[in-house]
Design an enzyme around this catalytic site. Structure first.
Site, short mmCIF file in Angstrom:
data_model
loop_
_atom_site.label_atom_id
_atom_site.label_comp_id
_atom_site.label_asym_id
_atom_site.label_seq_id
_atom_site.Cartn_x
_atom_site.Cartn_y
_atom_site.Cartn_z
N ASP A 101 -3.29 -2.47 4.28
CA ASP A 101 -2.23 -3.09 5.08
C ASP A 101 -1.44 -2.03 5.85
OD1 ASP A 101 -3.02 -5.45 3.84
OD2 ASP A 101 -1.48 -5.31 2.30
N TRP A 120 0.26 -11.88 6.18
CA TRP A 120 1.36 -11.59 5.25
C TRP A 120 2.50 -12.58 5.52
CZ3 TRP A 120 5.56 -7.38 5.95
CH2 TRP A 120 6.38 -7.34 4.83
N THR A 155 9.64 -1.19 -0.34
CA THR A 155 8.68 -0.78 0.69
C THR A 155 9.37 -0.24 1.93
OG1 THR A 155 7.07 -2.40 -0.08
CG2 THR A 155 6.79 -1.57 2.13
N ARG A 174 -5.20 -9.47 7.30
CA ARG A 174 -4.91 -10.63 6.46
C ARG A 174 -3.48 -11.06 6.72
NH1 ARG A 174 -4.63 -8.35 0.21
NH2 ARG A 174 -3.26 -6.55 0.56
N ASP A 234 0.42 0.89 3.41
CA ASP A 234 1.63 0.53 4.17
C ASP A 234 2.15 1.71 5.01
OD1 ASP A 234 1.25 -1.76 2.76
OD2 ASP A 234 3.27 -1.89 1.95
#
Length: 733
Positions: A587, A650, A502, A648, A560
């Site tokens: 996200d 992480w 990522t 949310r 992302d």
């Protein structure tokens, strides 16, 4: 993705009957049209002419022979000074602003006063509203507070940007009745936009004048405001608007709001692009002289011109040697107005192109001297010469806000190195990374990488040993300069050593402290639909450092998009984003950093398969640190109602010691936001971490409940932007 959402209705229809030309908010009494000139030319004065391209490109200005003159008080101050005032500090206007009338001999601003340099809103307002004359050099990006604030400028002022660093963000200037002899020059005035195209609720203009006279607006970049870029209202007269870039706006430049026909206005050498109406709309102006302007309806954008130059009411307009590219209704005239056209060029235009009328013919040279550039040369001339100049407002002759001249050591410490990037080879480098590579290791002062318009398909990494770097687009819009690549988490590395992961997928990766990005787009255009076989997290921008300032940018992707990280779990990493856009779906604002998204637009995007489902934030905050703060912003998008969570938790790597935090406050939430806006992630409950709202508005907001925590007023007092940033005050440099 578009920076604006247009409304289908347009408010100023050039096809409307003449009876619609009187705006409902006019308060001036009706007056008879003036039949003859009421001003005189100064003996011996020289006036600005069209600048040759070679001079414009070099940043050289020659506005008349009186640039070095002072009044008596100014001469006394100059004699006592240890430095010579630069030409820009004593410059005077051309056009109607140069004409002697109403007790004012031309327009020369604050040249008889002291020159001061300001970097804060408090200092700017202090000097701009003072009774005495000042030349005020704006040497930083100054954010208006509250958003939409317009500083009430008083007479005898020059407000000028220092090179390209002088910016007014989120507000502008107001010149009231009788204010005169004002120069506003070389500034970027931007980003009061509140998310509503053709905004009728927020009267946030770049420059508004109500009954002022002798005003010169020159070499500014004015864009992306809430209402209009320039408003000349209520008999404002002896106004010259020259060499500006006006863009990204529904209403560019409105003139009128009066029944009187007394105003005299010159508009020349302005580049007007990506605007829908009032380009300008010129209502009840006795003498309107428009020449050598470039009006451009940019192909491929969602902003479509409804008209170009508009002679309204009883205006008497002379329109010369201008260039119209792609406009609908390029020149429009009311039946009651007069419009004389000479030497204009029309390329790919459609609709009305009018002239005629019964008003008395007039010659601008009766009032002032000027020289026309060839209309065919205007696009190139203005693309290179309109807007802020690096040569203006920059000299050791200025003083600080306390009135003291800077020392040689201070001047050296403030020195900025500029590296230019251009795809066409006209810069020092053809790639952004090559310019980054040229920055010396452990550099002690700011290096600005100025990136010319274009699409740069490359990976950029700013290593930790190269602090104080700014990457800045030089175009008229943040969409003009784009850095883009398409790596994803699952993309194989070329050397066969695995996939990028990522963080490694980022188009731009910043590991250096004190980094800034301005006026550009950073994107990851990984095609998730075509590559369902690999992990699709695809980062546009990753930061892992402290004091990262993102100002006036677009960060665009899908999953992302924006990774705001720190160098390690025990390291502080602060990020401040303002007047920007973030686009994504899953996200797409995430990481461990202490990050503020302020006065920005967060755009929700559908998934690769057309479904609407996503999460705005996924904080991974260390315990006892602050996480993600979204403040004074807008969250919306073309997605289904109640389909997106605000966030949310992480817990990266399953680390239970983390304490993720997102606060969303004073933000407009669209109906896309779920009524229960927080959710769990990977077995960790959001209720065990820190998620809350405060005074949000819009269809997506909701009352306090166990599923929707709201901060109390006392709690909110400890969760302000300043609480996130601590001892750091982000300043453009």
């Amino acid at each position: 993705m578009s920076e604006h959402r247009r409304r289908p209705a347009r408010s100023a229809d050039p096809t409307a009957p003449a009876t619609t030309t009187t705006s409902p908010d006019r308060t001036s009494p009706a007056g008879a049209a003036r039949t003859g000139p009421r001003h005189r030319r100064r003996a011996g004065a020289a006036f600005a002419i069209g600048l040759p391209l070679v001079l414009t490109a070099a940043g050289t200005l020659a506005y008349g022979t009186d640039l070095g003159l002072f009044g008596a008080a100014g001469q006394a101050r100059a004699a006592a000074a240890t430095v010579t005032a630069p030409a820009w500090a004593t410059a005077s206007a051309d056009g109607f602003a140069s004409v002697d009338a109403l007790g004012q001999n031309g327009t020369y601003g604050g040249r008889d006063g002291r020159t001061v340099t300001v970097k804060t809103l408090a200092d700017l307002e202090k000097y701009a509203t003072a009774a005495e004359p000042y030349v005020i050099v704006v040497a930083a990006a100054i954010t208006m507070d509250p958003v939409g604030k317009e500083i009430k400028v008083q007479s005898d002022k020059t407000i000028i940007g220092s090179g390209t660093s002088g910016q007014i963000v989120g507000g502008g200037f107001f010149l009231g009745q009788g204010v005169h002899n004002v120069i506003i020059r070389n500034l970027t005035i931007r980003d009061a936009y509140q998310g509503v195209w053709n905004d009728k609720e927020h009267d946030y203009d770049g420059i508004q004048m109500d009954g002022a006279h002798h005003v010169w607006i020159d070499h500014n970049d004015i864009r992306h405001m809430a209402d209009g870029l320039i408003d000349s209202r209520k008999d404002t007269t002896y106004l010259t608007v020259s060499w500006n870039r006006l863009s990204q706006e529904n209403k560019a430049f409105g003139i009128g709001w009066t029944d009187n026909v007394t105003a005299d206005i010159t508009i020349h050498h302005n580049w007007i692009r990506e605007t829908e109406q009032r380009n300008p709309s010129t209502d009840n102006v006795a003498h309107a002289h428009l020449y050598n302007n470039f009006l451009e309806d940019v192909a491929g954008t969602d902003i479509k011109s409804s008209y170009g130059n508009y002679s309204r009411g009883r205006t008497n307009m002379v329109l010369e040697n201008s260039y119209f590219q792609g406009l609908t209704n390029p020149v429009v005239r009311d039946a009651t107005a007069t419009l004389v056209q000479r030497g204009n060029v029309f390329s790919a235009t459609t609709g009305k192109n009018e002239s005629g009328g019964t008003g008395a013919a007039w010659d601008p040279r009766t009032y002032y001297a000027y020289t026309l550039d060839k209309a065919a040369d205007v696009p190139a001339l203005l693309k290179s010469g309109a807007g802020p100049r690096t040569s203006l407002g920059t000299t050791s002759a200025t003083t600080t806000a306390t009135g003291t001249a800077p020392t040689t050591a201070t001047a050296k410490a403030a020195a900025v190195t500029t590296l230019t990037v251009a795809k066409d080879g006209s810069g020092q480098y053809t790639t952004v990374q090559a310019a980054v590579n040229a920055v010396p290791a452990n550099n002690a002062s700011r290096v600005v990488i100025a990136v010319k318009p274009g699409t740069y398909r490359e990976l950029v990494k700013v290593p930790s040993n190269k602090p104080h770097v700014t990457i800045q687009g030089t175009g008229g819009s943040r969409k003009d300069t784009t850095i883009v690549y398409n790596n994803a988490s699952g993309t194989p590395k070329p050397d066969g050593s695995g996939t990028y992961g990522t963080g490694g997928s980022a188009t731009v990766a910043v590991d250096a402290d004190d980094f800034q990005a301005r006026n550009l787009t950073i994107s990851n255009d990984f095609d998730e639909a075509a590559h369902q076989d690999i992990a699709g997290q695809a980062v546009a921008l990753r930061t892992s450092s402290d004091k990262v300032f993102l100002d006036g940018v677009i960060i665009s992707g899908d999953q992302d998009t924006l990774l705001l990280d720190t160098a390690s779990k025990d390291r502080l990493g602060r990020v401040y984003m303002t007047n920007s856009y973030v686009v994504g779906n899953v996200d797409f604002i995430f990481g461990r950093a202490t990050a503020v998204i302020d006065k920005s637009v967060i755009t929700l995007k559908k998934r690769w398969n057309g479904t609407s489902a996503g999460y705005v934030t996924a904080p991974s905050t260390a315990a006892n640190r602050k996480g993600i703060l979204i403040a004074n912003s807008t969250i919306s998008g073309d997605v289904s109602d109640r389909s997106f969570y605000l966030g949310r938790p992480w817990h990266a790597g399953g680390d239970a010691s983390l304490d993720p935090q997102t606060t969303v406050r004073n933000t407009a939430l669209s109906a896309a936001v779920r009524t229960t806006p927080w959710t769990d992630m990977s077995g960790f409950s959001w209720k065990d971490d820190r998620f809350a709202e405060y005074r949000n508005t819009g269809a997506g907001s909701g009352a306090a409940s166990s599923d929707r925590p709201q901060l109390s007023d006392s709690q909110a007092a400890g969760q302000e932007v300043a609480d996130w940033l601590g001892d750091w005050t982000p300043t453009a440099s």
